[in-house]
Design an enzyme around this catalytic site. Structure first.
Site, PDB file in Angstrom:
ATOM      1  N   LYS A 181     -29.899   4.375 -81.643  1.00  0.00           N
ATOM      2  CA  LYS A 181     -28.718   4.756 -82.405  1.00  0.00           C
ATOM      3  C   LYS A 181     -28.209   3.533 -83.143  1.00  0.00           C
ATOM      4  O   LYS A 181     -28.310   2.408 -82.637  1.00  0.00           O
ATOM      5  CB  LYS A 181     -27.620   5.285 -81.467  1.00  0.00           C
ATOM      6  CG  LYS A 181     -26.273   5.527 -82.138  1.00  0.00           C
ATOM      7  CD  LYS A 181     -25.172   5.835 -81.133  1.00  0.00           C
ATOM      8  CE  LYS A 181     -23.835   5.969 -81.850  1.00  0.00           C
ATOM      9  NZ  LYS A 181     -22.737   6.295 -80.925  1.00  0.00           N
ATOM     10  N   GLU A 230      -9.574   5.581 -79.511  1.00  0.00           N
ATOM     11  CA  GLU A 230     -10.571   5.024 -78.588  1.00  0.00           C
ATOM     12  C   GLU A 230     -10.032   3.823 -77.818  1.00  0.00           C
ATOM     13  O   GLU A 230      -9.794   2.752 -78.392  1.00  0.00           O
ATOM     14  CB  GLU A 230     -11.845   4.623 -79.357  1.00  0.00           C
ATOM     15  CG  GLU A 230     -12.983   4.219 -78.440  1.00  0.00           C
ATOM     16  CD  GLU A 230     -14.315   4.165 -79.158  1.00  0.00           C
ATOM     17  OE1 GLU A 230     -15.245   3.530 -78.624  1.00  0.00           O
ATOM     18  OE2 GLU A 230     -14.443   4.747 -80.247  1.00  0.00           O
TER      19      GLU A 230
END
Length: 425
Positions: A181, A230
């Site tokens: 990723k 986050e």
């Protein structure tokens, strides 16, 4: 309140020259309007269970972690026995040392009340000079500015053609086994005929009633504002919590359609793999520093304005000898904002000259003298300098990624803040 300060100042005057100090004063509710988020150059607004801050100025210059550890050992506190004094913290994207600054004036609010911290460094000018400096800062804080009016011009970088080429190159790197990723980012620069008011925009963010952390922090003759969902790390005593946030779907006005979108995200092999990379990384990293590491086996859904994400809290009990800075060093940057494996993704991003400014995907937060604190990832953010606002958004690229879908995801991530900026908030 001023009388209480004057009772403490003679004790401050007896400190050795060069000693840092903090005067802690309980703040009555009647004085709250003085600290409504319009007067601080550092603002941190958190959910009710946590602490919020409004700060002005800095005692000396910013320092590294070693400097903060040295200062906290010698800092003398006077006055009300409230929570310990706190410093603001930042860290750049990708890598780099955490930086800390002790504001001269801090208002802390949260469970249990409000406290005013007057921080300084004892010098030859005496305690009265510190008091004069605090009063000057409070009186010189600017009022809210006018709405930035006039025409606004957008400039996206990169354009879609370049974005598509970069996504395709990233997918090829994944399929060749270079990494699993990688996270690509793009920005939108909005130029106005007048300067942007960061405090007005921050208040506009608050009206959206998101559940994350909103903040403002000065940077390079400008200011960063963000409404981040986050949480990289939170420490309370020996308890450490970090949030794995990866996997995205859009929100829908129709509740049934919105639930279907969440269910499809939970059922998507791509979204679940992308999320698992982040959750496993965080759990493994905390396992090196903590005992009793816990994570839910199945992610939850975090619902935000316009977007919803897969979300897994991970917690552990910090072992003796480690602190919040060790957690930050081990976790930052997570695969949610860089990629995985971390070094392979970093090397590839450097090769393709991926650059980020305005602290985007870096960190902002706070830490107190006891070592408790929070660090949030700088997301849903804008870097404001005068008449220019630069908004950033990114997307996690996996083997199945398509450039158009990832472009649309970044557009959705910018949408709320872009609307506030173009309306002048």
């Amino acid at each position: 309140m001023r009388g209480e300060l004057h009772r403490v100042l003679p004790r401050v005057a007896r400190l050795p020259s060069g000693r840092a100090f903090s005067v802690v004063l309980g703040v009555p509710e009647s004085l709250s309007p003085l600290f409504d988020g319009s007067h601080g150059d550092w603002i941190w607004q958190a959910p009710a269970r946590s602490a919020s801050f409004c700060g002005l100025g800095l005692v000396g210059a910013e320092m590294d972690v070693a400097g903060w550890r040295y200062l906290r050992r010698d800092l003398e506190t006077f006055g009300d026995p409230g929570p310990p004094p706190s410093a603001r913290l930042t860290a750049p994207p990708f890598s780099g040392a955490t930086r800390l600054g002790l504001p001269k004036i801090v208002l802390r609010s949260g469970r249990g009340g409000q406290w005013l911290y007057l921080n300084g460094l004892r010098d030859a000018n005496g305690a009265e000079a510190a008091e004069a400096d605090w009063m000057r800062l409070l009186e010189s804080a600017p009022p809210p500015g006018p709405r930035s009016g006039g025409r606004r011009e957008r400039a996206p970088r990169p354009d879609f053609s370049s974005w598509r080429a970069r996504v395709e190159e990233a997918v090829a790197g994944i399929k060749s086994g270079r990494f699993s990723k990688v996270v690509l980012a793009r920005h939108m620069t909005v130029t106005s005929s007048g300067p942007f008011d960061a405090d007005r925009l921050l208040r506009g963010m608050a009206e959206t009633r998101q559940t994350g952390r909103r903040f403002k922090i000065p940077l390079q003759e400008g200011v960063v504002i963000a409404d981040s969902p986050e949480l990289l790390a939170e420490r309370r005593g020996d308890l450490v919590v970090s949030h794995a946030l990866a996997g995205t779907a859009r929100r829908h006005d129709d509740p049934a359609e919105d639930r279907r979108a969440a269910s499809a995200m939970l059922a998507s092999p791509k979204e679940r793999r992308e999320h698992e990379i982040v959750a496993r990384f965080i759990a493994d990293a905390l396992g090196e520093l903590c005992s009793d590491v816990n994570r839910a086996p199945v992610p939850m859904v975090m619902r935000l304005l316009g977007l919803q994400h897969l979300w897994t809290p991970v917690s552990g009990r910090l072992r003796p000898g480690f602190d919040l800075f060790d957690v930050i060093e081990r976790l930052h940057p997570t695969p949610a904002v860089l990629g995985f494996p971390r070094e392979a993704a970093r090397a590839w991003l450097e090769r393709v000259e991926e650059s980020r400014d305005g602290l985007y995907t870096g960190l902002a937060g706070w830490v107190d003298l006891d070592g408790d604190g929070e660090a949030a990832v700088v997301l849903r953010s804008a870097f404001l300098r005068g008449r220019e606002a630069r908004l950033w958004a990114g997307a996690g690229i996996m083997a199945e990624s398509r450039a158009e879908a990832e472009w649309n995801e970044t557009r959705l991530k910018m949408e709320n803040l872009l609307r506030l900026i173009e309306e002048g908030a």
